[in-house]
Design a protein around this motif. Sequence first.
Motif, PDB file in Angstrom:
ATOM      1  N   SER A  77     -38.706 -30.879 -49.753  1.00 48.08           N
ATOM      2  CA  SER A  77     -39.808 -31.407 -48.957  1.00 48.08           C
ATOM      3  C   SER A  77     -40.754 -32.201 -49.854  1.00 48.08           C
ATOM      4  O   SER A  77     -41.356 -31.652 -50.779  1.00 48.08           O
ATOM      5  CB  SER A  77     -40.561 -30.251 -48.280  1.00 48.08           C
ATOM      6  OG  SER A  77     -41.652 -30.736 -47.537  1.00 48.08           O
ATOM      7  N   ILE A 119     -37.454 -39.093 -42.602  1.00 51.55           N
ATOM      8  CA  ILE A 119     -38.656 -39.773 -43.080  1.00 51.55           C
ATOM      9  C   ILE A 119     -39.643 -39.838 -41.923  1.00 51.55           C
ATOM     10  O   ILE A 119     -39.371 -40.465 -40.910  1.00 51.55           O
ATOM     11  CB  ILE A 119     -38.331 -41.185 -43.595  1.00 51.55           C
ATOM     12  CG1 ILE A 119     -37.347 -41.106 -44.749  1.00 51.55           C
ATOM     13  CG2 ILE A 119     -39.619 -41.882 -44.039  1.00 51.55           C
ATOM     14  CD1 ILE A 119     -36.941 -42.459 -45.315  1.00 51.55           C
ATOM     15  N   LYS A 120     -40.776 -39.162 -42.090  1.00 51.89           N
ATOM     16  CA  LYS A 120     -41.791 -39.115 -41.027  1.00 51.89           C
ATOM     17  C   LYS A 120     -42.759 -40.268 -41.179  1.00 51.89           C
ATOM     18  O   LYS A 120     -43.297 -40.474 -42.258  1.00 51.89           O
ATOM     19  CB  LYS A 120     -42.517 -37.772 -41.089  1.00 51.89           C
ATOM     20  CG  LYS A 120     -43.528 -37.567 -39.975  1.00 51.89           C
ATOM     21  CD  LYS A 120     -44.149 -36.186 -40.065  1.00 51.89           C
ATOM     22  CE  LYS A 120     -45.154 -35.974 -38.958  1.00 51.89           C
ATOM     23  NZ  LYS A 120     -45.798 -34.638 -39.019  1.00 51.89           N
ATOM     24  N   ILE A 171     -39.345 -36.281 -45.971  1.00 55.27           N
ATOM     25  CA  ILE A 171     -40.344 -37.108 -46.646  1.00 55.27           C
ATOM     26  C   ILE A 171     -41.485 -37.380 -45.675  1.00 55.27           C
ATOM     27  O   ILE A 171     -41.295 -38.022 -44.631  1.00 55.27           O
ATOM     28  CB  ILE A 171     -39.732 -38.438 -47.136  1.00 55.27           C
ATOM     29  CG1 ILE A 171     -38.609 -38.162 -48.142  1.00 55.27           C
ATOM     30  CG2 ILE A 171     -40.810 -39.319 -47.774  1.00 55.27           C
ATOM     31  CD1 ILE A 171     -37.875 -39.410 -48.605  1.00 55.27           C
ATOM     32  N   ASP A 172     -42.668 -36.888 -46.014  1.00 58.87           N
ATOM     33  CA  ASP A 172     -43.862 -37.074 -45.184  1.00 58.87           C
ATOM     34  C   ASP A 172     -44.969 -37.607 -46.082  1.00 58.87           C
ATOM     35  O   ASP A 172     -45.752 -36.839 -46.655  1.00 58.87           O
ATOM     36  CB  ASP A 172     -44.267 -35.754 -44.531  1.00 58.87           C
ATOM     37  CG  ASP A 172     -45.445 -35.923 -43.576  1.00 58.87           C
ATOM     38  OD1 ASP A 172     -45.901 -37.074 -43.383  1.00 58.87           O
ATOM     39  OD2 ASP A 172     -45.910 -34.901 -43.029  1.00 58.87           O
ATOM     40  N   THR A 173     -45.013 -38.930 -46.219  1.00 59.41           N
ATOM     41  CA  THR A 173     -45.950 -39.579 -47.151  1.00 59.41           C
ATOM     42  C   THR A 173     -46.561 -40.803 -46.473  1.00 59.41           C
ATOM     43  O   THR A 173     -46.069 -41.924 -46.644  1.00 59.41           O
ATOM     44  CB  THR A 173     -45.219 -40.001 -48.437  1.00 59.41           C
ATOM     45  OG1 THR A 173     -44.039 -40.769 -48.072  1.00 59.41           O
ATOM     46  CG2 THR A 173     -44.758 -38.788 -49.232  1.00 59.41           C
ATOM     47  N   ILE A 214     -31.556 -36.829 -44.267  1.00 55.79           N
ATOM     48  CA  ILE A 214     -32.812 -37.294 -44.835  1.00 55.79           C
ATOM     49  C   ILE A 214     -33.732 -37.692 -43.688  1.00 55.79           C
ATOM     50  O   ILE A 214     -33.392 -38.576 -42.894  1.00 55.79           O
ATOM     51  CB  ILE A 214     -32.613 -38.492 -45.778  1.00 55.79           C
ATOM     52  CG1 ILE A 214     -31.708 -38.088 -46.967  1.00 55.79           C
ATOM     53  CG2 ILE A 214     -33.959 -38.996 -46.297  1.00 55.79           C
ATOM     54  CD1 ILE A 214     -31.419 -39.223 -47.921  1.00 55.79           C
ATOM     55  N   LEU A 236     -40.428 -47.043 -51.969  1.00 52.19           N
ATOM     56  CA  LEU A 236     -39.462 -45.953 -51.851  1.00 52.19           C
ATOM     57  C   LEU A 236     -38.123 -46.395 -52.438  1.00 52.19           C
ATOM     58  O   LEU A 236     -37.554 -47.408 -52.043  1.00 52.19           O
ATOM     59  CB  LEU A 236     -39.275 -45.548 -50.388  1.00 52.19           C
ATOM     60  CG  LEU A 236     -38.170 -44.516 -50.102  1.00 52.19           C
ATOM     61  CD1 LEU A 236     -38.486 -43.200 -50.807  1.00 52.19           C
ATOM     62  CD2 LEU A 236     -38.001 -44.307 -48.606  1.00 52.19           C
ATOM     63  N   ILE A 268     -34.541 -44.472 -53.067  1.00 52.74           N
ATOM     64  CA  ILE A 268     -33.848 -43.206 -52.883  1.00 52.74           C
ATOM     65  C   ILE A 268     -32.335 -43.403 -52.950  1.00 52.74           C
ATOM     66  O   ILE A 268     -31.776 -44.272 -52.302  1.00 52.74           O
ATOM     67  CB  ILE A 268     -34.264 -42.540 -51.551  1.00 52.74           C
ATOM     68  CG1 ILE A 268     -33.574 -41.182 -51.382  1.00 52.74           C
ATOM     69  CG2 ILE A 268     -33.989 -43.450 -50.363  1.00 52.74           C
ATOM     70  CD1 ILE A 268     -34.154 -40.353 -50.257  1.00 52.74           C
ATOM     71  N   CYS A 278     -44.046 -34.098 -49.592  1.00 48.49           N
ATOM     72  CA  CYS A 278     -45.224 -34.346 -48.775  1.00 48.49           C
ATOM     73  C   CYS A 278     -46.415 -34.658 -49.677  1.00 48.49           C
ATOM     74  O   CYS A 278     -46.587 -34.034 -50.721  1.00 48.49           O
ATOM     75  CB  CYS A 278     -45.544 -33.139 -47.902  1.00 48.49           C
ATOM     76  SG  CYS A 278     -44.216 -32.666 -46.777  1.00 48.49           S
TER      77      CYS A 278
END
Length: 248
Positions: A201, A247-248, A228-230, A245, A236, A238, A203
């Motif tokens: 996680s 991504i929020k 991924i919460d950023t 995966i 990015l 990755i 964040c």
Amino acid sequence: MGSTSKKSNKIDRISELPDSLLVNILSLLPIKSAARTSVLSKRWRPLCLYLEKLQFSDRRYSGIKFTNFVDRLLLHKPPDLKMFQFSLSHGEDHCLNRVTEWIRNAVGRDLKELELSFRSKELYKLIQDVYICNSVEVIRLFADILVDPPEDVGFSRLRVLEFNEVTISSYESVGELLHKCPVLEDLSIDKCVWLDGCCLSICGSALKKLSLSSSSPADQEFSLKILIDTPALQTLNISFAADDIFIK
């Protein structure tokens, strides 16, 4: 007239400069060259102890010579002097028993930047003193280091964190660590060895740059999910072997 001119040429103008300016000059030199100035005179002998940036590598020293060199510039440093940067790189096991004392000494000086790179037969477990160093802003770890964060972590000022080819206790431990890094802006986790876990996680409300990579899909022995919460993320990169995966 000639004798007077000859005499004036022998005046050591540099040594007449104030200590603070001389230390600034020494800080521009490689640590080995700066240390050599101590033989010039009694005036120069203690100046290296006031350097705020110490970068050590055993590529030019080996065995007891390297250990004594670090001891002389770090452990003999007056206890009230702060340090901006401490960098240690070594490729032998001979000084592992001294590394803990060196790191503990450095982080106890209101340290801002820490960089460690080890190439040894056994992993060096990062000591708890590092995790509770509230002053540190940049941490870069390379190679044969074990990262196993304790429950108590104090990275309130950490802005840059880099794990490169280190061994990490679990995916979950990294997520818990990041929750203790409220101002982290730059995170890099590349080609690391993971011992356990199933969910990574990432964040962070302040995180702007994120780099994640794994060695190869064949290295992944268990199912893995990445979250991924950023919200502030700008960059990015990755390349990671994961089943899912998000991504929020």
